[in-house]
Enzyme design. Structure first.
Site, PDB file in Angstrom:
ATOM      1  NE  ARG A 158     -34.287  92.465  12.665  1.00  0.00           N
ATOM      2  CZ  ARG A 158     -35.046  93.773  12.550  1.00  0.00           C
ATOM      3  NH1 ARG A 158     -35.506  94.010  11.495  1.00  0.00           N
ATOM      4  NH2 ARG A 158     -34.726  94.480  13.903  1.00  0.00           N
TER       5      ARG A 158
ATOM      6  CD  GLU B 295     -20.545 104.706   3.524  1.00  0.00           C
ATOM      7  OE1 GLU B 295     -20.552 104.929   4.396  1.00  0.00           O
ATOM      8  OE2 GLU B 295     -21.046 103.638   3.062  1.00  0.00           O
TER       9      GLU B 295
ATOM     10  CE  LYS C 168     -29.254  97.039   5.910  1.00  0.00           C
ATOM     11  NZ  LYS C 168     -28.348  97.932   5.339  1.00  0.00           N
TER      12      LYS C 168
HETATM   13  C1  AGP Z   1     -23.498 100.801   7.164  1.00  0.00           C
HETATM   14  O1  AGP Z   1     -22.879 100.262   6.386  1.00  0.00           O
HETATM   15  C2  AGP Z   1     -23.659 100.534   8.444  1.00  0.00           C
HETATM   16  N1  AGP Z   1     -23.739  98.958   8.865  1.00  0.00           N
HETATM   17  C3  AGP Z   1     -24.248 101.381   9.490  1.00  0.00           C
HETATM   18  O2  AGP Z   1     -23.103 102.198   9.725  1.00  0.00           O
HETATM   19  C4  AGP Z   1     -25.590 102.066   9.386  1.00  0.00           C
HETATM   20  O3  AGP Z   1     -25.311 103.045   8.161  1.00  0.00           O
HETATM   21  C5  AGP Z   1     -25.873 102.691  10.699  1.00  0.00           C
HETATM   22  O4  AGP Z   1     -26.108 101.745  11.517  1.00  0.00           O
HETATM   23  C6  AGP Z   1     -27.181 103.836  10.512  1.00  0.00           C
HETATM   24  O5  AGP Z   1     -28.441 103.000  10.217  1.00  0.00           O
HETATM   25  P1  AGP Z   1     -29.666 103.563   9.643  1.00  0.00           P
HETATM   26  O6  AGP Z   1     -29.182 104.289   8.190  1.00  0.00           O
HETATM   27  O7  AGP Z   1     -30.619 102.500   9.408  1.00  0.00           O
HETATM   28  O8  AGP Z   1     -30.256 104.516  10.559  1.00  0.00           O
END
Ligand code: AGP
Length: 608
Positions: A27, A482, A603
């Site tokens: 996380r 992305e 995370k």
């Molecule tokens: C992606 O690689 C990220 N670490 C981050 O942008 C993530 O997608 C974003 O925090 C949203 O999280 P969620 O999809 O759990 O809402």
């Protein structure tokens, strides 16, 4: 983000609490700590840095205890340090761990200081321990004191509290931050993340906002927001150790990249027939509701937002629906106008992202037809709070950088597009075409994964630079974004994405031999134009790395042209994501970064 684990057991709990912290390392965190009840006093250990260091302290101290709380901290108020690490305490009696943010911490801290409480940390969390101790003085019970303290707290919290004077139980409370109880054999547990205790039990109780619970080794009791004793459902969940271990892979991210064919299969499984999407896959009566939709609003963050941007294209071209997309963190601050018959959609891997949940709760107050969630975690807050949900079924995603979550979100959003088109009686032939293409998608992804060796050869050219540009056009612009996000978050290389046509309006000034340019050139009407944009880059000495349809030929000089497997154009955004993920991973490997837990990131971002 922070992680909480607590245990009341008939055996020693030190080791299992530390193992739980290890399972939450994915996380993201900066420090860790533990408080363990012993008759002669509470053992209180904290370290800056990895859980391993806390484990070393435990080995030296050899505490023996059947009751304890532990925490990994991701700094919000106060720098990462041992002093700011949890648990925090009040005198030598009350020890707490906290996830979330206390918004009124300044005034509460002042009030407590005036009453004589001395603060040792810069956190917004320590005051919770003092507040509980303060209210214990005129409360009929410990639970009563917790409720009095809760009334004063504004913001979001999940807390676990250890009272030195109670050798048998831990008290936990939840308000807008995830928290659950795990029912074990001769022990009960609490955690902010089911993975933390998945090795110990498969029976979970997901607490609701406002709940307080007391757990001891042989019993538990839950109280609702009004302090009345309540029963909450027990959920059986099999989170196998296979899902939470790396197996033969070097990192979770690598494993999750290569799991994508299977993950996509799980997203579409049971949701499409031979020629069309099945009815009501978003929940009972979703079809009927979808037939009334005239407009879409999407709110999400990070990778999930990129998935939304790709989907906006599909929603307009396949389902004939105009679509507005917002950063979830910005959505409610622009006083959005809600047109009649609008559907509100959130996308989230974790279902616990605070910004996305805040956007959802704002939207629920507006005149939307309904709210729909695309989510990977069935037990999440977002899943509970949305009117309709589609689970992506990708399995636990541990690497901080989202990979299989993104491609399965895209597959889920395609299913949403098909469902809306079907409910509106639109494009039956096109729907059949997409369904057929979706069925072959896992195989196409398998072929795209075979590009690994070619990508390994190109990785040093990117890894040796400090900047990079990603180019795409149309539906490929969010895919380029992305790709840039993946590279920057795990390799720490500055990466920006542009729609290729914008190059000449400014960014072209950045192009020289130190600026690798990664471009997406699928076969489409835009590929030809994109190739002219790439010529402009080449003419200025930029090194080109082009992922392209087999029909695309161009001289990339010292750069590289990699052909992708063929598939239906509508699904190419999913397929072209794969080499970008592999590239980010291979570059990060070369740069020796902490791939699964990149610096400063978490995370699941459970604070706004
Ligand atoms: C992606 O690689 C990220 N670490 C981050 O942008 C993530 O997608 C974003 O925090 C949203 O999280 P969620 O999809 O759990 O809402």
């Amino acid at each position: 983000m922070c992680g909480i684990i607590a245990a009341a057991s008939s055996r020693n709990v030190g080791k299992l609490l530390v193992q739980g912290l290890h399972r939450m390392e994915y996380r993201g965190y900066d420090s860790a700590g533990i408080a363990l009840h012993q008759d002669e006093g509470v053992v209180h250990l904290r370290t800056l840095g990895k859980v391993k260091l806390l484990e070393e302290k435990m080995i030296q101290e050899k505490p023996r205890s059947k009751l304890g709380i532990a925490h990994t901290r991701w700094a919000t108020h106060g720098e990462p340090s041992e002093i700011n690490a949890h648990p925090h305490k009040s005198s030598e009696r009350i020890y707490i761990v906290h996830n979330g943010i206390i918004e009124n911490h300044v005034e509460l801290k002042k009030e407590l200081e005036e009453k004589g409480y001395a603060f040792t940390s810069q956190t917004d969390s320590e005051l919770i321990a003092h507040l509980i101790e303060l209210y214990l003085q005129d409360s009929s019970s410990f639970i009563d004191a917790i409720y009095k303290a809760k009334k004063r707290l504004e913001g979001a919290y999940a807390i676990a509290v250890l009272d030195y004077q109670d050798p048998n139980s831990i008290v936990v409370a939840r308000h807008k931050s995830p928290l659950l109880i795990g029912l074990g054999t001769d022990e009960n547990l609490a955690a902010s993340d089911p993975l933390a205790i998945a090795q110990l039990t498969n029976e979970f109780i997901f607490l609701e906002d406002g709940d307080v619970a007391r757990i001891s080794s042989d019993s538990y009791e839950i109280f609702d927001t009004n302090q009345a004793s309540v029963q909450r459902a027990i959920t059986k969940l099999d989170i196998t150790s296979q899902a939470t271990s790396k197996g033969d892979y070097r990192h979770f991210m690598e494993k999750e990249i290569y799991e994508q064919p299977e993950a996509i299969l799980n997203t579409i499984d049971g949701r499409v027939g031979a020629e069309d999407v099945l009815d009501n896959i978003f929940g009972l009566n979703s079809n009927e509701l979808f037939s009334k939709v005239e407009r879409i609003q999407i709110a999400a963050c990070g990778t999930s937002l990129h998935a939304g941007r790709v989907a906006a294209n599909w929603l307009s071209s396949i389902a004939g629906l105009p679509c507005q997309i917002d950063y979830a963190s910005e959505y409610r601050y622009r006083n959005p106008y809600v047109d009649k018959n609008s559907l509100f959609i959130t996308i989230s891997q974790s279902g616990e992202t605070a910004d996305t949940l805040a956007a959802l709760s704002y939207a629920k107050e507006q005149e939307y037809l309904a709210t729909v969630g695309i989510c990977n975690v069935p037990t999440s807050t977002l899943a509970r709070e949305s009117d309709f949900v589609l689970f992506t079924n990708a399995g636990p995603e541990i690497g901080v950088a989202s990979t299989k979550a993104f491609t399965t979100q895209l597959a889920g959003l395609l299913l949403l597009t098909l469902s809306l088109a079907k409910a509106r009686g639109l494009n039956p032939k096109l729907r059949t075409r997409v369904v057929e293409a979706l069925r072959t998608l896992p195989e196409v992804i398998r072929d795209a994964l075979k590009l690994k060796d070619q990508i390994i050869e190109m990785a040093p050219g990117v890894a040796s630079k400090d900047n990079s540009l990603f180019l795409g056009r149309g539906i490929f612009y969010p895919v380029a974004k992305e790709g840039a996000l993946k590279l920057k978050e795990i390799s720490y290389i500055h990466a920006e994405a542009y729609p290729a046509g914008e190059l000449k309006h400014g960014p072209l000034a950045l192009i020289d031999e130190d600026m690798p340019v990664i471009a997406l050139a699928p076969e489409s009407e835009i590929a030809e134009k994109l190739i002219s944009n790439l010529e402009e880059v080449k003419a200025r000495g930029g090194k080109l790395y082009v992922f392209a349809d087999p029909s695309v030929t161009m001289d990339v000089k010292a750069g590289r042209l990699i052909h992708l497997p063929k598939c239906d154009f509508l699904l190419t955004p999913i397929v072209y994501t794969i080499p970008l993920q592999i590239l980010a991973y291979e570059v990060a490997l070369l740069r020796g970064t902490d791939i699964d837990q990149p610096r400063n990131l978490a995370k699941s971002v459970t604070v706004e």
